[in-house]
Each structure stands twice: as C-alpha cells, then as structure tokens.
Motif scaffolding. Structure first.
Motif, PDB file in Angstrom:
ATOM      1  N   LEU A 242      24.063  12.751 -17.779  1.00 17.48           N
ATOM      2  CA  LEU A 242      25.018  12.533 -18.859  1.00 17.48           C
ATOM      3  C   LEU A 242      25.979  13.706 -19.037  1.00 17.48           C
ATOM      4  O   LEU A 242      27.013  13.556 -19.690  1.00 17.48           O
ATOM      5  CB  LEU A 242      24.280  12.264 -20.170  1.00 17.48           C
ATOM      6  N   ARG A 243      25.645  14.848 -18.495  1.00 17.57           N
ATOM      7  CA  ARG A 243      26.592  15.970 -18.562  1.00 17.57           C
ATOM      8  C   ARG A 243      27.871  15.653 -17.801  1.00 17.57           C
ATOM      9  O   ARG A 243      28.933  16.199 -18.100  1.00 17.57           O
ATOM     10  CB  ARG A 243      25.939  17.236 -18.004  1.00 17.57           C
ATOM     11  N   THR A 244      27.772  14.778 -16.815  1.00 19.15           N
ATOM     12  CA  THR A 244      28.947  14.348 -16.048  1.00 19.15           C
ATOM     13  C   THR A 244      29.315  12.897 -16.358  1.00 19.15           C
ATOM     14  O   THR A 244      30.006  12.255 -15.564  1.00 19.15           O
ATOM     15  CB  THR A 244      28.675  14.504 -14.546  1.00 19.15           C
ATOM     16  N   ARG A 245      28.838  12.367 -17.469  1.00 23.30           N
ATOM     17  CA  ARG A 245      29.134  11.009 -17.946  1.00 23.30           C
ATOM     18  C   ARG A 245      28.524   9.918 -17.070  1.00 23.30           C
ATOM     19  O   ARG A 245      28.917   8.760 -17.146  1.00 23.30           O
ATOM     20  CB  ARG A 245      30.645  10.759 -18.047  1.00 23.30           C
ATOM     21  N   ILE A 246      27.569  10.236 -16.239  1.00 15.18           N
ATOM     22  CA  ILE A 246      26.950   9.240 -15.369  1.00 15.18           C
ATOM     23  C   ILE A 246      25.717   8.679 -16.071  1.00 15.18           C
ATOM     24  O   ILE A 246      24.849   9.431 -16.521  1.00 15.18           O
ATOM     25  CB  ILE A 246      26.559   9.857 -14.016  1.00 15.18           C
TER      26      ILE A 246
END
Length: 407
Positions: A242-246
C-alpha cells in the motif's frame, strides 16, 4: 477550468489502492492525457467510455486476423482502450460530473469488450491452427471474467448486508438501554460505530491494534480478525504494497485481461499465457472466498455478543416487540374473563346462575337434600356430622316460610 499540476491531478484522481498494472502502466499515461482532455468541455466521461469501447472493438478486429503483426496492433489498441477506460473515471472525479448511468455504462462496456476480444483472439488462432484448445480457452476467458466480477459484486453485497445488520442491532441495543434507564432518545449522543476495514483503508500504514485503541475498543467491529490471526504475515505484506498504492489482490480481473490480451499476443504464447493467468486468478479468488468465509464467522461472533449484551436482566425495551406483548396481554385478559365466567345451569340455557341465598353446603359422603316446589324445606337447629361435629342450619330460627317465600 483552473490549470492544475500533474501532482495535483494524480492526488485528485488516482485511487488509494489499485491494481499494480494500473499503477505502473496506466496511471502515468492516463494522468498526463487527463491534463489535456480536461480542458475541453465537450469531452465528457460518457463519451470517453464510448471511445474506449470502439477502440476495444477495433482491437478485436485485429485479433481475428491472427497474424503476428495484427496481434501486436490488437494488443496496443487494447491497452489504449483500457487507458481510456481509466480516464473516464478520473475525468468524472476531477470535474465532479459523474453519473450513476455512467458507472453502469462503464461496467457493461467492459464486459462487451472482453467478450468480443476473447472470441476474436481465440477464434482467429483456431482458424489459423485448427487447434480446438483455443475454443476452450475462449470459453474459459469469458467464464472467468464473468465469475470474477459476479463474485466481487456478490461478496460486496453480502459485506454491506452484514454491516447494516450490525449497525441495526447496535442501534436497537442503545435504544433499549435508554428506555431501561428512562432517558429520552435525545438525552445522550450514541457512540459512533466504526469498522476496522474502514480504519485500515483510511490509514493503510497503521497497525490494527493502534487504530483500535485510538477509536475505542468497544466501538470497533472487526470482521477480518480471524483472517489476520491465521495469516499474521499478510498485514506486513499489505502495508508494504500500500505504500505504492498496490492492493494485495495481485492477480485480479485487470491483470487477467492484460495477460490474455496484451502479454500473450506480444510474446506469441497466447494459450500458455491464458492458462497461467487463469490459474493465478482462480488461486486469488479462492483466497478471497476463504477470507469472506472467515468474515462470516466473525460476523456470527459479533452478532452473538450483541445479543448477549442486554441492558439489564429481565428488562425489555418498551419499543421492542410491542405487537407481540400487546397480543399476549389481550389473550391473558380473555382467558381470565373466561375462567371467572360461571357456567350456565343445566335445563335453563341462557339463564344466569343464581345460587339460593340459604342453600346448605353439600358435604361429600352425605346425600344432598333438594326441596320440592310448594313444600317447605326441612329445617333443624343442628345437623349431626359424625366426623365434623355439629353444623348450624343456614335457615334462620323461627322464620317459617315456603320455598317461594325464601326467594
């Protein structure tokens, strides 16, 4: 429209969680095209959706031809169609002109595009190779695409239903507590009920325990507690992604389409790419189903806890089950009235029973004396009762008379 920077457009239009294909291969291009498209008022989200459909059908036409060059062109057109399919939603969020019909149109056109492209891609390869496995692959692609989206919609519907029922029971319990305490409905502000999945969605980098403490443990409902308990490593992987919006759902319907209609035609391995992507899609779908099953168990546990938390032993809120309690009270009154109602005397139907004011009580073991009409009753001062002693007659002393006079 006010000119916005690329970073501002990305912040306003990109989702907090999305497929990794969209994050890395679609959003960088879609947000830059959005800066140009948003300047023209005649370009609406619905028109972009129509354009995405037409380009998708054009890619199906190239897939049907089946040669290597046509497959490459078809793959490029399919990716462009998907980029436009993402732009229509971003444009609606940026301008705030999205509609319910537009959401329905986008969903239906996506299914039409997948159907035509699957039949064209696999049909074109079957016409060139006469390999019947491509026909089975076409059926598998259409079936898995439908299964994925139908399953997602049904799980979402059931999750919303569980949340609604929990909120309803919680509200009824709070009303019962206020009624037992004799407080009006506006006396106290009800405590806000929150769900752990909402807290994790809004704070993707925070731990579940920290969010529970901040929101208050009594007010947090966790419908994924068992899943996180069985797979504690899932939380760490989720935070990293989620840090890279995945999103953690690494192979969803989007990745499945991209592998079948883009990767397979580009590398020339359509059949094997379809098989591998289908297997990965089913694997992640089974994980989602298992997670949903554990969520239903958490839901059952929460409902049992709410049903056991009564305001006070034996106390029932007056607004709960009013109809049932009212009917029960009416039935009790009818039974009591019938119980105290005297039966009608034999031989005189319809006449009320009037006991004689001077009737002698009947004692078991002795014959009961009955007076004949017109004959004065037999009286005595005392009537011997061997086992009860002496009982006085109910007729007053020295008062002669007949049966008629005594009435």
């Amino acid at each position: 429209m006010t000119k916005l920077s690329l970073r501002a457009v990305q912040k306003l239009t990109c989702k907090k969680r999305d497929a990794w294909w969209t994050v890395f291969l679609v959003d960088p291009l879609a947000t830059r095209l959005l800066l140009v498209v948003a300047r023209f008022r005649f370009i609406t989200p619905n028109r972009v959706t129509w354009a995405a459909l037409f380009i998708g059908l054009a890619s199906a036409g190239f897939f049907l031809r089946g040669d290597t060059g046509s497959l490459i062109v078809g793959a490029v057109l399919y990716h462009l169609s998907f980029v436009l399919d993402c732009i229509d939603g971003k444009l609606a969020r940026l301008k705030g002109n999205g509609t319910v019909f537009g959401g329905w149109l986008d969903y239906v056109f996506d299914r039409i595009r997948v159907l035509f492209c699957a039949l064209a891609l696999m049909g074109g390869q079957f016409l060139r190779t006469d390999d019947e496995r491509y026909l089975l692959a076409a059926l598998a692609v259409v079936f898995l695409d439908m299964l994925r989206y139908v399953d997602a919609l049904q799980i979402y519907k059931m999750r919303m239903s569980m949340r609604t029922k929990i909120e309803k029971v919680t509200k009824e319990r709070e009303e019962a507590e206020r009624a037992v305490r004799g407080l009006p409905e506006e006396a106290e502000e009800p405590e806000q009920l929150v769900f752990m999945e909402d807290l994790l969605r809004d704070h993707p980098g925070a731990a579940a325990e920290t969010l529970r403490e901040q929101a208050g443990a009594a007010n947090v409902v966790d419908l994924h507690e068992q899943f996180r308990g069985q797979f504690p490593w899932y939380t760490r992987i989720r935070r990293a992604l989620l840090r890279t919006r995945i999103r953690p759902h690494l192979v969803s319907g989007i990745e499945f389409q991209m592998f079948v209609f883009i990767v397979g035609p580009l590398i020339g391995q359509i059949l094997w790419t379809t098989v591998v992507s289908a297997a990965l899609l089913m694997l992640f779908e089974l994980v989602i189903m298992y997670k949903f099953w554990l969520s239903t168990r958490d839901y059952t546990r929460v409902m049992e806890q709410l049903s056991q938390e009564t305001p006070r032993a034996g106390a029932i809120a007056p607004q709960l089950h009013r109809g049932r309690h009212r009917r029960a009270a009416q039935e009790d009154e009818l039974r009591a009235e019938e119980h105290h109602r005297a039966p009608e005397p034999e031989g005189h139907p319809g006449l009320p029973h009037r006991p004689h004011p001077h009737a002698t009580p009947h004692v078991p073991g002795f014959p009961q004396q009955t007076a004949q009409p017109g004959t004065p009753p037999q009286h005595s001062d005392t009537v011997p009762f061997p086992h009860l002693g002496t009982a006085r007659s109910s007729w007053p002393h020295g008062t002669p008379g007949t049966w008629e006079n005594s009435r």
